[in-house]
Scaffold this active site. Sequence first.
Site, PDB file in Angstrom:
ATOM      1  N   HIS A   1     -11.373  -4.570   9.286  1.00 45.53           N
ATOM      2  CA  HIS A   1     -11.940  -4.487   7.936  1.00 45.53           C
ATOM      3  C   HIS A   1     -13.272  -3.743   7.943  1.00 45.53           C
ATOM      4  O   HIS A   1     -14.105  -3.952   7.066  1.00 45.53           O
ATOM      5  CB  HIS A   1     -12.165  -5.883   7.347  1.00 45.53           C
ATOM      6  CG  HIS A   1     -10.915  -6.586   6.930  1.00 45.53           C
ATOM      7  ND1 HIS A   1     -10.023  -7.111   7.830  1.00 45.53           N
ATOM      8  CD2 HIS A   1     -10.399  -6.841   5.698  1.00 45.53           C
ATOM      9  CE1 HIS A   1      -9.012  -7.680   7.172  1.00 45.53           C
ATOM     10  NE2 HIS A   1      -9.222  -7.527   5.876  1.00 45.53           N
TER      11      HIS A   1
ATOM     12  N   GLU B   1       0.808  -1.221   0.000  1.00 45.07           N
ATOM     13  CA  GLU B   1       0.000   0.000   0.000  1.00 45.07           C
ATOM     14  C   GLU B   1       0.840   1.269   0.000  1.00 45.07           C
ATOM     15  O   GLU B   1       0.501   2.258  -0.651  1.00 45.07           O
ATOM     16  CB  GLU B   1      -0.954   0.015   1.200  1.00 45.07           C
ATOM     17  CG  GLU B   1      -2.202  -0.846   1.019  1.00 45.07           C
ATOM     18  CD  GLU B   1      -1.978  -2.307   1.342  1.00 45.07           C
ATOM     19  OE1 GLU B   1      -0.856  -2.655   1.760  1.00 45.07           O
ATOM     20  OE2 GLU B   1      -2.921  -3.108   1.176  1.00 45.07           O
TER      21      GLU B   1
END
Lengths: 323, 318
Positions: free
Chosen positions: A127, A58
């Site tokens: 999440h 990322e």
Amino acid sequence: MITTYARAIGAALATAMRADPSVVVLGEDVSVGGPFTVTTGLAEEFGAGRVLDTPISEAAICGVAIGAAQSGLRPVLEIMYVDFLTLALDQLVNQAAKARFMSGGQLGVPMVLRTQGGAGQRGAAQHSQSLESWLCHVPGLKVVMPSRAVDAAGLLASAIADPDPVVVVENKILYPRREQLPEVVEPVPIGVAATLRPGRDVTVLAMSRMVSESLDAADQLAAEGVEVEVVDPRTLVPLDLPAVLDSVRRTHHLVVAHEAVAHGGFGAEIAATVQKAAFDDLDAPVERVGAPFQPIPLSPGLEDAYLPDAASVVAAVRRVLGR
Amino acid sequence: MDAEQTRAVLAMMWRIRAFEERVGQLKRADEVHGLIHLSIGQEGVAAAVCGQLRTADAVYSGHRAHGHALAKGASMARALAELMGRRDGLCRGMGGSMHLVDVEHGFLGATGVVGGNIPLALGSALALRAAGRDAVAVVFFGDGAVQAGLFAESVNLAALWRLPVLLVCENNGFAEFSPRSAHTPVERVRDVVAPFGLAGGTVDGNDVDAVWDAVAGLLPAVRAGEGPALLECLTHRLRGHYEGDPDRYREAVSSAEWRERDPIARLQRAATGDGRLDPDELPGFERAARDEVERAVLAARESPFPDAALAASLVYGR
């Protein structure tokens, strides 16, 4: 045309890529659509040169998007879950957001970072978060948070055309929702709120998934004779403060509703700003709806109880009205 | 390097040396502001690498970036004005030493975050390739950045996508205040990236001819799209990590040792020894550089400080 929030975003990406060859999409698994199928079909139409699958890196892929934006591309980076944006925050906060300022205006970073947050899928604490308030704290970033397919597509078009880094915070629960859209979706300007339901008694300023919850709450309250005006800021930075104040000056009551943890959430910033700007117009302190100050639990009953919903908005409206 | 190239590189090294020595003085006089990291002793890498680049090539650097900015073509006066926080600085006084940017000359920027610019160079390389140009991106970083996760992510991605990027590690043996051995058991950066198959190698970064030749050997293939390269330049910074650093963690270099290592002195010895340069022309390089610095100081002092309205106008493009 009936479509979904996810498909509307994918279509907006395709439209932008057809119109401008400098628009590229990159992210993890984007060529196969990712877990939410948003980018499905783009690789087939535009090829691997413009739809770039990346490793699970990322930080680096965010930096790649920044550098590409500084050298002529208009990258649309997907960070699969906003929870993983933590890994890219140095790049977003230290490199992208400040580049224009630190370079005295020489550098621009016309990139879009698409990501999604929100709970409700039993994703547990890593999440499911809503982390938009962190982003709103950083000068140089723009932050949009669409609640409807039409806004998700229209804001994305504006974000891609924007000269600054724009973070689009989508919501995983909204992706499959169906919505009637016009054949041609017009760009939605960044920084403009939308009044989704007029009402004279109380303003509910709701974000992302909490917009539909607030509209449900408004239906319930209408049965009791309470008229709720539901305003969606659509863009958090820059906030359409005039629209918020206009509504509050008519209703004299404000509830701010988001799914993020209330503590330190963007609702606190809005409450402080509105109370400063419209103190004399308010009949009661601004009420906030948000999640409790704890990580998101897995267990279904606990997650459901954790999440703010229409009932939370109804309760907040009653509190602000003193009913 | 032929004679002309040698003259150009030597002139640039002297410009960097004179600039940084003056910056050190101005820092102590509180005329230059912020955290100042000097590259005295490392000038050969900046001069030999950037001396072979084109304006269209994008260069990124870290916090020890003065030399890279000057070598890529930045005006000394505007660089100094920037360090002094003046309105005519490269970045209008908003960035300072660690954030030098000069888009006009393809210096896309320094960063104050160790390793933070490495993936930006990859992105720039991606964009240059997408535009069908044979331009390359180059990023300078120290050996301290190699231990950052971003470095590993970036090397992998550069190799995977065969990007036209040249990674230049200035391995001065110290990451801030600690020797490399305190941060990693891998002595050579070249060995860290070995599995990725990058072109490149390790050279004595204070042997400017060696750096030049190494870059000359690598650059055409990077430019032709044959994939990224990593050049590790072993070098030495004479000064501490930052200006004001008591520098107690290193043994002082004796003046004799320094004359041996100093890349400027070495190049002058080599180039006069093999007849590329005439000993009589050597003093002119230093004199010209120091004169330019003094002119830059006068110009920078004339520049006003920026106002708050200018700062506020630079946050967003729209």
